[in-house]
Scaffold this active site. Structure first.
Site, mmCIF file in Angstrom:
data_model
loop_
_atom_site.group_PDB
_atom_site.id
_atom_site.type_symbol
_atom_site.label_atom_id
_atom_site.label_comp_id
_atom_site.label_asym_id
_atom_site.label_seq_id
_atom_site.Cartn_x
_atom_site.Cartn_y
_atom_site.Cartn_z
ATOM 1 C CG ASP A 15 -1.762 1.366 1.391
ATOM 2 O OD1 ASP A 15 -2.590 1.580 0.324
ATOM 3 O OD2 ASP A 15 -1.820 1.759 2.665
ATOM 4 C CG ASP A 17 -2.085 7.423 0.441
ATOM 5 O OD1 ASP A 17 -1.012 8.510 0.317
ATOM 6 O OD2 ASP A 17 -2.715 7.274 -0.588
ATOM 7 C CD GLU A 310 8.613 8.490 29.669
ATOM 8 O OE1 GLU A 310 9.239 7.976 30.554
ATOM 9 O OE2 GLU A 310 7.499 8.156 29.289
ATOM 10 N NE ARG A 335 13.417 -2.773 24.115
ATOM 11 C CZ ARG A 335 12.143 -2.194 24.729
ATOM 12 N NH1 ARG A 335 11.214 -2.369 24.139
ATOM 13 N NH2 ARG A 335 12.174 -1.675 25.893
ATOM 14 C CG PHE A 340 7.545 -5.150 29.321
ATOM 15 C CD1 PHE A 340 8.656 -6.367 28.998
ATOM 16 C CD2 PHE A 340 7.850 -3.981 28.824
ATOM 17 C CE1 PHE A 340 9.598 -5.827 27.999
ATOM 18 C CE2 PHE A 340 8.637 -3.958 27.692
ATOM 19 C CZ PHE A 340 9.787 -4.637 27.349
#
Length: 386
Positions: A15, A17, A310, A335, A340
């Site tokens: 694809d 957009d 952060e 990553r 978690f």
């Protein structure tokens, strides 16, 4: 890193957009202007409803949901010139050029299948040098009877590529696109363009955070060879501002003191970068330059309402430095953002990220950026004023 093979494919159908191009940011601006004429404010709440639809279908959704005193055709006619004027501002999504170049270099056949009209596709591609030549087949929504989620456009792409549908891998950012690919009998990788919507893509064979995370070897295609010691070099980018008080959980909950930046004025820049863990160099106006690892995103464990950045400066500071000017140069990717099950597993992963960043920033490929002018010039200027 060994990757389990999902299935062997022979070609890729993409694809445009939201998958290769960051169209959503421009669309939001166009709708903000278009709705403003009617005294309405685009707040993005209908973003998921318009992603993957034909332009006219998307206009119909907006007219209906905002109760506009006009028809879909009239509204579409009003916003089309606004959109056309912005086409040159649509940027490639991170990893898009890398993927196209990689697949083309290994002779993998590629098709482009978009719900946008063919002329619009050609116009958008003209701003990205060499992209058009990567594709053996290009099909627009106006070249088929029914757009996605109908499988017609993907079936036509396979036919023109002279490939069996079962040997095609579709890469899509929208639910209608995923539905179309599966209805065509193809394998589908979803790269959701609307945040925090992964749960809507259960029909996809794989869901990834961004094109940076695509692993072609899972599909029997040549693997990328550009990862270095668990990191992916990226085109450096910059962000900065005064350090502010954050959520109060960095030091207290995680034992990891992050130096938070205000997102005011940075939302457009952050929208260009996928959520995930990155690293680079941080300059504090009165202290110097430090190694840095950082997260971008919504932090699924804490379920942030807004996308944030952060940074964790990898140095032991004896006091807080709220209000000091912080400048970052981001040079690598580690990553995707992840959730978690426990706080302990989150903390352990963050410390893994730290070790990867600390080691990698000693490599000449990355270490040279501690002298980046964005940091150095500012520090020199500040010291001259002190």
């Amino acid at each position: 890193m060994a990757k389990s093979l999902k299935k062997t494919v022979s070609c890729i159908i993409l694809d445009l957009d939201g998958t290769l191009l960051n169209t959503d940011g421009v669309v939001s601006e166009v709708l903000r202007v278009g709705l403003g004429k009617y005294g309405k404010e685009w707040d993005g709440r209908e973003a998921q409803k318009v992603v993957g639809k034909t332009p006219l279908e998307a206009a119909a959704v907006v007219v209906d949901d905002y109760g506009l005193p006009c028809g879909k055709d009239e509204f579409f006619a009003e916003i089309t010139p606004i959109f056309s004027a912005q086409i040159g501002n649509i940027k490639a999504l991170p990893g898009a050029s890398r993927l196209l170049k990689h697949l083309s270099g290994h002779g993998v056949a590629m098709a482009l299948a978009s719900n946008s009209p063919r002329a619009s596709i050609e116009n958008k591609l003209s701003y990205h040098q060499g992209w058009k030549e990567y594709f053996s087949v290009i099909i627009g929504g106006n070249e088929v009877t029914t757009g996605k989620p109908s499988p017609e456009i993907f079936l036509e792409a396979a036919k023109r590529l002279n490939m069996e549908t079962s040997s095609c891998l579709v890469i899509e950012d929208s639910v209608p696109g995923v539905m179309a690919g599966k209805a065509a009998g193809m394998e589908v990788v979803a790269v959701p363009s609307v945040p925090k919507q992964t749960h809507l893509f259960t029909a996809a064979d794989e869901v990834i955070n961004s094109l940076l995370d695509l692993q072609p070897e899972k599909w029997g295609l040549p693997a990328f060879q550009d990862w270095i010691e668990g990191t992916l070099p990226i085109k450096p980018w910059h962000i900065g501002g005064p350090v502010i008080k954050g959520f109060g959980r960095g030091s207290k909950v995680l034992g990891i003191p992050t130096a938070n930046l205000s997102m005011q004025g940075h939302s457009s820049l952050l929208s260009e970068h996928p959520s995930g863990v990155y690293f680079g160099w941080a300059g504090l106006s009165t202290r110097g330059v430090y190694k840095m690892v950082m997260s971008i995103g919504w932090n699924p464990y804490f379920n942030n309402a807004e996308k944030t950045i952060e940074p964790w400066l990898l140095h032991e500071f004896n006091e807080d430095f709220y209000g000091e000017e912080l400048r970052l140069v981001i040079v690598g990717y580690v990553r995707p953002e992840a959730n978690f099950s426990t706080l302990e597993s989150l903390i352990a992963k963050i410390h893994d990220d730290r070790r990867i960043a600390e080691k990698s920033l000693d490599l000449p490929l990355y270490s040279k950026y501690q002298d980046d002018p964005y940091i150095k010039c500012y520090l020199a200027r500040d010291s001259n004023h002190s």
